[in-house]
Design an enzyme around this catalytic site. Structure first.
Site, PDB file in Angstrom:
ATOM      1  N   ASP A  45      16.434   2.562   3.223  1.00  0.00           N
ATOM      2  CA  ASP A  45      17.867   2.740   3.487  1.00  0.00           C
ATOM      3  C   ASP A  45      18.114   4.025   4.265  1.00  0.00           C
ATOM      4  OD1 ASP A  45      16.849   3.806   1.155  1.00  0.00           O
ATOM      5  OD2 ASP A  45      18.641   3.503  -0.048  1.00  0.00           O
TER       6      ASP A  45
ATOM      7  N   ASP B  93      10.633  -5.745  10.338  1.00  0.00           N
ATOM      8  CA  ASP B  93      11.413  -6.747  11.071  1.00  0.00           C
ATOM      9  C   ASP B  93      12.807  -6.192  11.364  1.00  0.00           C
ATOM     10  OD1 ASP B  93      12.341  -9.079  12.147  1.00  0.00           O
ATOM     11  OD2 ASP B  93      12.341 -10.231  10.285  1.00  0.00           O
TER      12      ASP B  93
ATOM     13  N   TYR C 295       7.508 -12.353   3.304  1.00  0.00           N
ATOM     14  CA  TYR C 295       7.604 -13.523   4.182  1.00  0.00           C
ATOM     15  C   TYR C 295       6.482 -14.532   3.903  1.00  0.00           C
ATOM     16  CZ  TYR C 295      11.030 -10.972   7.032  1.00  0.00           C
ATOM     17  OH  TYR C 295      12.129 -10.292   7.464  1.00  0.00           O
TER      18      TYR C 295
ATOM     19  N   LYS D 235      10.319   1.358  -0.275  1.00  0.00           N
ATOM     20  CA  LYS D 235      11.428   1.405  -1.234  1.00  0.00           C
ATOM     21  C   LYS D 235      10.789   1.680  -2.602  1.00  0.00           C
ATOM     22  CE  LYS D 235      15.824   0.886  -2.200  1.00  0.00           C
ATOM     23  NZ  LYS D 235      16.802   1.923  -1.815  1.00  0.00           N
TER      24      LYS D 235
ATOM     25  N   ASP E 271      14.293  -4.170  15.148  1.00  0.00           N
ATOM     26  CA  ASP E 271      15.442  -4.642  15.929  1.00  0.00           C
ATOM     27  C   ASP E 271      16.494  -3.542  16.055  1.00  0.00           C
ATOM     28  OD1 ASP E 271      14.370  -7.023  16.581  1.00  0.00           O
ATOM     29  OD2 ASP E 271      15.818  -8.279  15.522  1.00  0.00           O
TER      30      ASP E 271
END
Ligand code: NAD
Length: 354
Positions: free
Chosen positions: A222, A246, A140, A190, A250
């Site tokens: 994943d 992020d 980001y 990852k 959620d």
């Protein structure tokens, strides 16, 4: 004295922070914490008064405080303003100005609200996890290109960069937090594909050596996304980078079933900020309908992480548990057979339960 800056913000922010301050005052009487409050504006409310969503003066006051309690910002009225004047800019200003490098989001499934979860009760019952998300680095904030031509084809790119000190800082926080909880850290990356994730994993393993009493495991993102819905009970603390955090936070938020009950902490080098995860809910603002529990639980996090007052934090959490167990419900979590109450009344009940 311990100074808390309260920033109610917009919409229901006003009501829910007033509730949280009432609960803090009550807990202060009991635990003699010496809390002091000072109020500042942010978001649309600040724009109306000062022509900016966050003044330098408000930011400076936050920097000097022992903790910041934040409501929410935003509303239709300000949606058409230029980006730099929009209420949400206040949040970015605070994140940047206070150097808030970690976001902590607990998800707890309350036995009394288990049927509000979209997952099967037998899967989610007893879940109690905390996501520690790196907040100021990674893709980001890395170099990016919005558009370039390569061999006559338009492309765009973003870059994931993490340095060893950035990973060490967030990992240490995750391990210290796990020591206050059940002593388990799951690091999510990852590393099978991304170089930045391989460094992440190496640093996490190194930091873990300083915390022999905390258990560590690793998951690829994943798999972590699947495990969160298949078996959320396996998690205590999850530590991860900005983008994975992020998304996973959620996903974890919906497991609990009600956004009105979800607190968060954003940890800074000096001052930290505490706020519910929901927005300013303009549709119910000023109607005594807002659920203040997410903000009250955020205040409990302030006591835990900024003031190191674990017993007082636990007392607030227990008062919320009892309020729910006794059948009191605000409209957002009300179902037949329970006792419906408004913001003000549920706040009184929580105070009485302290
Ligand atoms: P929202 O979270 O404000 O509301 C979504 C829904 O949940 C609404 O129906 C609302 O009534 C309900 N709700 C939210 N909190 C509740 C509570 N405590 N008690 C009972 N019901 C509650 O999200 P939205 O409607 O998408 O956004 C409204 C405004 O909030 C927008 O301007 C948005 O930009 C802003 N926002 C701010 C923050 C923040 O300040 N951190 C976060 C998200 C959204």
């Amino acid at each position: 004295m311990k100074k808390i800056i309260v920033i109610p913000g917009d919409g229901i922010g006003q009501e829910i922070t007033a509730s949280a301050v009432k609960v803090l005052q009550k807990v202060d009487e009991k635990f003699k914490l010496g809390l002091e409050y000072d109020y500042r504006d942010a978001g649309g409310t600040s724009y109306e008064k000062f022509g900016t969503p966050l003044t330098d003066e408000a930011l400076d006051a936050c920097k000097k405080a022992d903790g910041v309690l934040f409501g929410a910002v935003g509303g239709k009225k300000w949606d058409s303003l230029p980006v730099h004047l929009r209420p949400e800019k206040a949040i970015f200003g605070l994140r940047k100005g206070l150097g808030l490098f970690a976001n902590l989001r607990p998800t707890k499934v309350y036995p009394e609200l288990i049927n509000s979860s979209p997952l099967k009760p037998e899967l989610v019952g007893g879940s109690d996890l905390l996501i520690v998300r790196e907040l100021v680095g990674g893709i980001y904030f890395g170099p990016r290109c919005e558009s370039e031509q390569v061999n006559g084809v338009e492309q765009a790119w973003d870059t994931e960069i993490y340095s060893v000190p950035e990973i060490e800082r967030i990992t240490k926080l995750a391990f210290e937090t796990a020591k206050l909880r059940r002593g388990k850290v799951t690091s999510v990356d990852k590393a099978n594909v991304l170089a930045a994730s391989r460094l992440w994993r190496k640093v996490v393993v190194d930091v873990a050596k300083h915390f022999p009493d905390v258990e560590l495991n690793h998951l690829y993102v994943d798999n972590a996304a699947m495990q969160l819905v298949l078996n959320p009970k396996q998690f205590d603390v999850i530590v991860t980078n900005n983008i994975f955090g992020d998304i996973l936070s959620d996903e974890a938020a919906v497991i609990g079933g009600s956004i009105g009950l979800m607190p968060s902490a954003s940890i800074g080098e000096l001052t930290s900020l505490y706020e519910p995860i929901h927005g300013s809910a303009p549709d119910i603002a000023g109607k005594d309908l807002a659920n203040p529990m997410g903000t009250i639980l955020s205040a409990a996090m302030l006591l835990r992480y900024s003031l190191r007052q674990e017993a007082a934090a636990k007392a607030i959490e227990a008062a919320i548990d009892k309020t729910l167990a006794d059948g009191w419900r605000t409209a957002d979590i009300y179902t037949d057979g329970f006792k419906k109450v408004g913001t003000a009344q549920v706040t009184e009940i929580i105070c009485d339960n302290l």
